[in-house]
Design a protein around this motif. Structure first.
Motif, short mmCIF file in Angstrom:
data_model
loop_
_atom_site.label_atom_id
_atom_site.label_comp_id
_atom_site.label_asym_id
_atom_site.label_seq_id
_atom_site.Cartn_x
_atom_site.Cartn_y
_atom_site.Cartn_z
N VAL A 1 21.67 49.44 16.03
CA VAL A 1 21.26 49.07 14.81
C VAL A 1 21.69 48.08 14.23
O VAL A 1 22.11 48.31 13.69
N THR A 2 20.87 46.78 14.46
CA THR A 2 21.11 46.06 12.77
C THR A 2 20.82 45.84 11.65
O THR A 2 21.53 45.68 10.66
N ALA A 3 19.79 46.99 12.14
CA ALA A 3 18.83 46.73 10.47
C ALA A 3 17.54 47.80 10.24
O ALA A 3 16.70 47.84 11.48
N VAL A 4 17.81 48.85 9.14
CA VAL A 4 16.63 49.24 8.86
C VAL A 4 15.88 49.00 7.55
O VAL A 4 16.47 48.46 6.64
N SER A 5 14.84 48.35 7.49
CA SER A 5 13.67 48.31 6.49
C SER A 5 12.30 49.04 6.57
O SER A 5 11.89 49.77 7.19
N LYS A 6 11.32 48.57 5.18
CA LYS A 6 10.22 48.91 5.26
C LYS A 6 8.42 47.85 6.05
O LYS A 6 9.64 47.16 5.36
N ARG A 7 7.78 48.74 6.40
CA ARG A 7 6.96 47.27 7.45
C ARG A 7 6.42 47.01 6.59
O ARG A 7 5.70 47.20 5.21
N GLN A 8 6.16 45.09 5.98
CA GLN A 8 5.97 44.28 5.17
C GLN A 8 6.46 44.45 3.75
O GLN A 8 5.51 44.58 3.18
N ARG A 9 7.46 45.37 4.03
CA ARG A 9 8.06 45.51 2.13
C ARG A 9 9.45 45.51 2.14
O ARG A 9 10.37 46.29 2.83
N ASP A 10 9.76 44.24 1.17
CA ASP A 10 10.89 44.51 1.47
C ASP A 10 11.21 45.60 0.01
O ASP A 10 11.17 45.74 -0.83
N ARG A 11 12.72 45.18 -0.08
CA ARG A 11 13.20 46.07 -0.73
C ARG A 11 13.02 46.03 -2.29
O ARG A 11 12.69 47.15 -3.14
N MET A 12 12.33 44.96 -2.65
CA MET A 12 11.42 44.65 -3.90
C MET A 12 10.61 45.45 -4.49
O MET A 12 9.75 45.54 -5.69
N LYS A 13 9.29 45.42 -3.13
CA LYS A 13 8.12 45.50 -3.32
C LYS A 13 7.39 47.38 -3.49
O LYS A 13 7.92 48.13 -2.69
N ASP A 14 6.69 47.79 -3.99
CA ASP A 14 7.05 48.68 -4.42
C ASP A 14 5.19 49.13 -4.16
O ASP A 14 5.06 49.76 -3.52
N ALA A 15 4.71 48.25 -3.94
CA ALA A 15 2.65 48.76 -3.81
C ALA A 15 2.95 49.38 -2.22
O ALA A 15 3.18 48.36 -1.84
N GLY A 16 2.35 50.28 -1.82
CA GLY A 16 2.16 51.14 -0.43
C GLY A 16 3.15 51.24 0.16
O GLY A 16 3.25 51.62 1.70
N ARG A 17 5.02 51.33 -0.76
CA ARG A 17 5.97 51.43 0.18
C ARG A 17 6.21 52.90 0.27
O ARG A 17 6.11 53.00 1.93
N ASP A 18 5.40 53.87 -0.02
CA ASP A 18 5.79 55.30 0.61
C ASP A 18 4.79 55.35 1.78
O ASP A 18 5.08 56.14 2.92
N GLU A 19 3.75 54.66 1.68
CA GLU A 19 2.71 54.67 2.57
C GLU A 19 3.28 53.92 4.43
O GLU A 19 2.86 53.65 5.63
N SER A 20 4.36 52.49 3.53
CA SER A 20 5.03 52.26 5.03
C SER A 20 5.55 52.95 6.07
O SER A 20 6.45 53.72 5.33
N PRO A 21 5.64 52.48 6.97
CA PRO A 21 6.23 53.01 8.23
C PRO A 21 7.45 51.91 8.27
O PRO A 21 7.92 51.51 7.78
N PHE A 22 8.95 53.00 8.14
CA PHE A 22 10.38 52.29 8.52
C PHE A 22 10.14 51.01 9.90
O PHE A 22 9.34 52.04 10.68
#
Length: 492
Positions: A111-132
């Motif tokens: 594993v090289t990275a974990v993020s939120k789909r179409q959400r960098d760490r700055m973006k709040d909107a829809g974050r909880d509904e976005s998959p990893f």
């Protein structure tokens, strides 16, 4: 696709990672285990020669045992002590081969990275509904998995602490890297030639250091030219050597007693209060410098200085970590060795391990950050709770139970250590204003049992054998262990 239809990614196929996958499956969830190594338990294999302090009873997940026994597996003697290799061959490999887990494990997948789909760490909107988004590499290239949750059980073995006392490599440490071995080398077998007949410096004060010292002392018997120097940052060994016979993990306590005996027999030269800030290659060997003074020249250095979490792969998700331990913030007060080291970690689970990005958990050794004394039993209870939380069963997630063996020595016993050096070994006069220091665990094995007329555990043992005692209470006073002293107390 809804989040609940996605798998949960588990990073690491060590004991805790495999237990996490199994507990997820017991909740009818689909795990995908990504392991950087080509075999399960890859990190453990690197210290397979080391015998654990904890018996099998503390190293097998109860749910895993049930699954294995259903398939005819016979549990090892719960009171016996496995090596790392035993843990892999007798437990991890059979567990990974079970039909329920075999298809879930992907080996050689780093594993090289974990993020939120179409959400960098700055973006709040829809974050909880976005998959990893979990990105990994294998022999065929780069890949991504969408996940409802991520459990990071990747451990800390691949990120050892440096020799340098400031938390960064000592000046010149990289230049002499070919003569520095981090962790616990196989001194008696595969790496014997590297250390036999050599001048070896061991740096560190944890159980890894004690293991390396014990192996080197054994090697010295058949390779007499081997010399052993031990550099510790503390001015005293009384909390380093542990609780002796009072340690509920008996082998851990006995190792401390054996090292004390090695020092007393002058098999190990102890350099206390050593804060190495420079390593210098010279014609006489490698010189380590501490506070402007040179230590004896050596040929090889074993850096048993502990480990730290590699958080780079989690850089694009939101973390809430304690600034000191680098563990989850709510877990830190339970494990911080600056506050206690008794081994009595209060029960904890998903609530203490959760991160601001819902569904992200750091578990196992990595959850402890830089704190030491992690036991597998802790990790198994962590992932049981985490799996329940991911499944939405918060009642089960909150219902955690954890009873760990105590070390027999607590840092609170040593609050006045550097100023009083109270010890049954004949150190400075006890500090009567702090009664708890009177019976602090020491190089004499810890306090005597209740009701026994003895000054310490060794004194009690000696008297039980018909001897006059160990002599701890009949020697003149001595100060706190100074630098370059070769004994753990005035008794020696």
């Amino acid at each position: 696709m809804s989040l609940t239809a996605l798998p949960t990614v588990v990073i690491g196929a060590g004991p805790v990672g495999l237990a996490a996958a199994l507990h997820l499956q017991s909740r009818h969830l689909s795990p995908v285990v990504l392991e950087a190594g080509t075999r399960v338990g890859a990190s453990i294999r690197e210290w397979g020669h080391v015998r654990l302090f904890s018996p099998w009873a503390y190293n097998i997940d109860p749910l895993a045992a049930e699954l294995l026994e259903e398939q005819g597996w016979r549990s090892p003697d719960p009171a016996s002590y496995p090596t790392g290799a035993d843990l892999v061959s007798q437990y991890l490999e059979p567990l990974a081969a079970t039909p329920s887990l075999a298809d879930a494990i992907r080996l050689g997948a780093r594993v090289t990275a974990v993020s939120k789909r179409q959400r960098d760490r700055m973006k709040d909107a829809g974050r909880d509904e976005s998959p990893f988004v979990v990105r990994y590499t294998d022999a065929t290239g780069e890949h991504e998995i969408l996940a409802r949750a991520v459990i990071d059980a990747s451990g800390t073995w691949q990120a050892p602490n440096p020799v340098g006392a400031s938390g960064i490599p000592a000046m010149g440490e990289r230049a002499v890297a070919g003569h520095v071995r981090y962790g616990i080398p196989d001194v008696l077998n595969t790496e014997r030639e590297r250390y036999a007949g050599k001048r070896v410096l061991v740096v560190g004060s944890g159980h890894s250091a004690l293991n390396a010292l014990e192996d080197l002392a054994t090697l010295r018997r058949s390779a007499p030219g081997t010399t052993i120097t031990w550099a510790v940052r503390r001015p005293s060994l009384r909390r380093v050597l542990g609780g002796g016979e009072n340690d509920q993990l008996k082998e851990r306590g006995r190792l401390g007693l054996r090292i004390a005996d090695r020092i007393a027999a002058e098999e190990i030269e102890l350099l206390a209060a050593a804060h190495i800030d420079r390593l210098e290659p010279t014609g006489r060997g490698i010189i380590a410098w501490s506070d402007g003074s040179p230590l004896p020249a050596v040929d090889e250095i074993i850096a048993a200085t502990g480990f730290r979490p590699d958080l780079a792969l989690l850089d694009e998700v939101r973390l809430d970590l304690d600034p000191a331990t680098q563990s989850p913030r709510r877990l830190a007060p339970l494990i911080d060795p600056n506050q206690h080291s008794c081994g009595t970690v209060r029960p904890h689970g998903a609530l203490e391990l959760a991160q601001p990005d819902a569904g992200l958990y750091i578990v196992g050794m990595k959850s402890y950050g830089r704190a030491p004394t992690f036991l597998l039993l802790t990790g198994y209870e962590q992932v049981r709770s985490v799996a329940a939380a991911i499944a939405g069963d918060w009642e089960a997630a909150r219902r955690v139970a954890l009873q760990l063996p105590e070390t027999g020595v607590c840092s609170t016993q040593f609050d006045a250590e550097e100023r009083a050096a109270a010890s049954c070994c004949g150190a400075a006069a006890p500090d009567t204003s702090s009664p708890s220091t009177q019976d602090a665990s020491t190089c004499c094995g810890g306090p005597a049992p209740d009701g026994v007329n003895a000054c310490c555990s060794r004194d009690a043992t000696a008297k039980a054998e018909g001897k006059a005692g160990c002599g701890c209470n009949s020697v003149p006073a001595a100060p706190v262990l100074p630098p370059a002293t070769t004994s753990c107390c005035s008794r020696t």
